[in-house]
Design an enzyme around this catalytic site. Structure first.
Site, short mmCIF file in Angstrom:
data_model
loop_
_atom_site.label_atom_id
_atom_site.label_comp_id
_atom_site.label_asym_id
_atom_site.label_seq_id
_atom_site.Cartn_x
_atom_site.Cartn_y
_atom_site.Cartn_z
N THR A 138 0.82 -1.21 0.00
CA THR A 138 0.00 0.00 0.00
C THR A 138 0.86 1.26 0.00
O THR A 138 1.99 1.24 0.49
CB THR A 138 -0.89 -0.01 1.26
OG1 THR A 138 -1.53 1.24 1.39
CG2 THR A 138 -0.09 -0.26 2.53
N ASP A 139 0.27 2.35 -0.48
CA ASP A 139 0.97 3.64 -0.41
C ASP A 139 1.01 4.17 1.03
O ASP A 139 1.77 5.10 1.33
CB ASP A 139 0.32 4.68 -1.33
CG ASP A 139 -1.14 4.99 -1.03
OD1 ASP A 139 -1.72 4.34 -0.13
OD2 ASP A 139 -1.71 5.88 -1.70
N GLU A 140 0.22 3.58 1.93
CA GLU A 140 0.18 4.08 3.31
C GLU A 140 1.51 3.88 4.04
O GLU A 140 1.75 4.50 5.06
CB GLU A 140 -0.97 3.42 4.10
CG GLU A 140 -2.31 3.74 3.50
CD GLU A 140 -3.49 3.52 4.45
OE1 GLU A 140 -3.28 3.31 5.65
OE2 GLU A 140 -4.62 3.57 3.95
N TYR A 163 -2.03 -0.64 10.93
CA TYR A 163 -2.14 -1.31 9.62
C TYR A 163 -0.93 -0.99 8.75
O TYR A 163 -0.26 -1.90 8.25
CB TYR A 163 -3.44 -0.87 8.91
CG TYR A 163 -3.42 -1.15 7.42
CD1 TYR A 163 -3.48 -2.46 6.94
CD2 TYR A 163 -3.32 -0.12 6.50
CE1 TYR A 163 -3.44 -2.73 5.57
CE2 TYR A 163 -3.28 -0.37 5.14
CZ TYR A 163 -3.35 -1.68 4.68
OH TYR A 163 -3.29 -1.93 3.32
N LYS A 167 2.12 -3.38 7.28
CA LYS A 167 2.42 -3.56 5.85
C LYS A 167 3.86 -3.16 5.55
O LYS A 167 4.55 -3.81 4.75
CB LYS A 167 1.45 -2.72 4.99
CG LYS A 167 0.01 -3.20 5.00
CD LYS A 167 -0.20 -4.58 4.41
CE LYS A 167 0.09 -4.67 2.93
NZ LYS A 167 -0.26 -6.02 2.39
#
Ligand code: NAD
Ligand code: DAU
Length: 361
Positions: A138-140, A163, A167
């Site tokens: 993810t870009d998060e 989260y 990741k």
């Protein structure tokens, strides 16, 4: 190298993006897909209607933390590639209960890497060269942007939620298994997906379903947080392209150049529903309700996908406007799919508001 005629493991194939990928591979490739999924609350095998009796599809109900179970699957199917999408994916849930995120996203990825490595080492040289482990992220992991700038593949990691931290950890494990053991890995970091078969806890389906019920539409904070939206079928195509043409050891950012403020997203859904299914109670924008902000809420995400575009020739086919129209239309046409989720007991109430100073399990 297309993997047609070969077996590919897709973990998390009963989830939102995993099911879009499985549908894409069954419809558009000659790949034999083994879908490995634990079937958590977020899963739905009804999201792959064409899987029933399909000659190039098999399903295994398994937790990716189960090394013996994974080993048996590797020995049975001898896959030519693994695409890892199995994860706990919802930020608000990670605030209330980070433990599952650590378990699946970190320990699960570690376990899958170990079993993939064990399998890869048994392969003949040509098969070993062709093998790929594609980890979907993810870009998060990059944290939050200010008003300007874009995330590139060299942006430093700065995850802010349980989260995204889980990741980020999994991405680092994948990198290390390539650098240390030579496993042929690839990582993709994608922005917010939306589209058909999206579990109703996420902003877009949440708002569609609540608006149809005439309920308040919760907008966190001031509604000015920005997300960069990508239609899920464009993501599935990008993943297949990276699997087949990506350079080993590389990371690819995936995004559709569709930055929108949350309030704009919610207002657009209201306007689309008013047009496609007018309400006796008048315009749905009046349902919009500003609620307490998400703790640690990242302000803005925006992806620079030029590496994927230039190196592999990928382009998102949907704009936010075309994709959102399709999505709203899909939810109107597929009410039995999402109503069954509500009937199984899924509650659309607010989560992820743990008091600061308290720890959740
Ligand atoms: P999802 O929550 O819809 O689906 C996750 C799937 O993984 C479910 O079918 C679930 O049953 C399965 N799963 C969970 N734990 C498992 C375990 N221990 N073993 C086996 N299966 C397990 O998630 P999604 O939105 O489809 O996301 C898929 C992947 O893409 C995730 O890795 C996520 O981090 C990443 N991602 C998501 C987005 C997005 O906008 N949704 C964007 C970028 C990246
Ligand atoms: O950026 C990629 C990420 O996008 C993925 O890695 C995650 O798996 C995926 O869930 C998604 O994370 P977000 O937190 O951005 O998605 P979510 O749909 O939960 O929220 C989108 C934005 O809308 C976010 O700024 C919070 C806000 N929001 C969300 C909900 C559910 C609201 O304002 N109201 C809501 O009711």
């Amino acid at each position: 190298m297309g993997f047609d005629g070969s077996t590919v493991f897709v973990t998390g194939g009963a989830g939102f993006i995993g099911s879009a990928l499985v549908r894409h591979l069954l419809d558009k490739s000659g790949i034999f897909v083994v879908n490995i999924d634990k079937l958590t609350y977020a899963s739905n095998l009804d999201s792959i209607p064409q899987a029933n009796g399909h000659p190039r599809y098999a399903f295994a109900k398994l937790d990716i933390c189960n090394s013996a179970g994974l080993r048996a699957l590797f020995e049975r199917y001898k896959p030519a590639a693994v695409m890892n999408l199995a994860a706990e994916s919802h930020v608000d849930r990670s605030i209330d209960g980070p433990g599952e995120f650590i378990q699946t996203n970190i320990v699960g990825t570690f376990t899958l890497l170990q079993e993939a490595l064990r399998h890869w080492r048994t392969l003949a040289p040509a098969e070993r060269d062709a093998f790929r482990f594609l980890h979907i992220s993810t870009d998060e992991v990059y944290g939050s942007l200010g008003p300007d700038g874009l995330f590139t593949e060299t942006t430093a990691y700065a995850p802010n939620s349980p989260y995204s931290a889980s990741k980020a950890s999994s991405d680092h494990l994948v990198r290390a298994w390539h650098e240390t053991y030579g496993l042929p890995t690839l990582v993709t970091n994608c922005s917010n997906n939306y589209g058909p078969y999206h579990f109703p806890e996420k902003l877009i389906p949440h708002v569609i379903i609540k608006a149809l019920a005439g309920e308040p539409l919760p907008v966190y904070g001031d509604g000015k947080n920005v997300r960069d939206w990508l239609y899920v079928e464009d993501h599935a195509k990008a993943l297949r392209l990276v699997l087949t043409h990506g350079k080993i050891g590389e990371t690819y950012n995936i995004g559709g150049r569709n930055e929108r403020q949350n309030l704009h997203v919610v207002q657009t859904i209201c306007d689309l529903l008013d047009r496609l299914r007018p309400s006796l109670h008048g315009p749905r924008r009046k349902l919009i309700t500003f609620v307490s902000d998400r703790p640690g809420h990242d302000r803005r995400y925006a992806i620079d996908a030029s590496k994927l575009e230039h190196d592999l020739g990928w382009r998102a086919e949907e704009t936010f406007e075309t994709g959102l129209l399709k999505t709203v239309g899909w939810y109107l046409d597929h009410e039995p799919w999402w109503r069954a989720i509500l009937e199984r007991g899924y509650q659309t109430t607010r989560i992820g508001l743990v008091q600061s100073g308290t720890a959740a399990g």
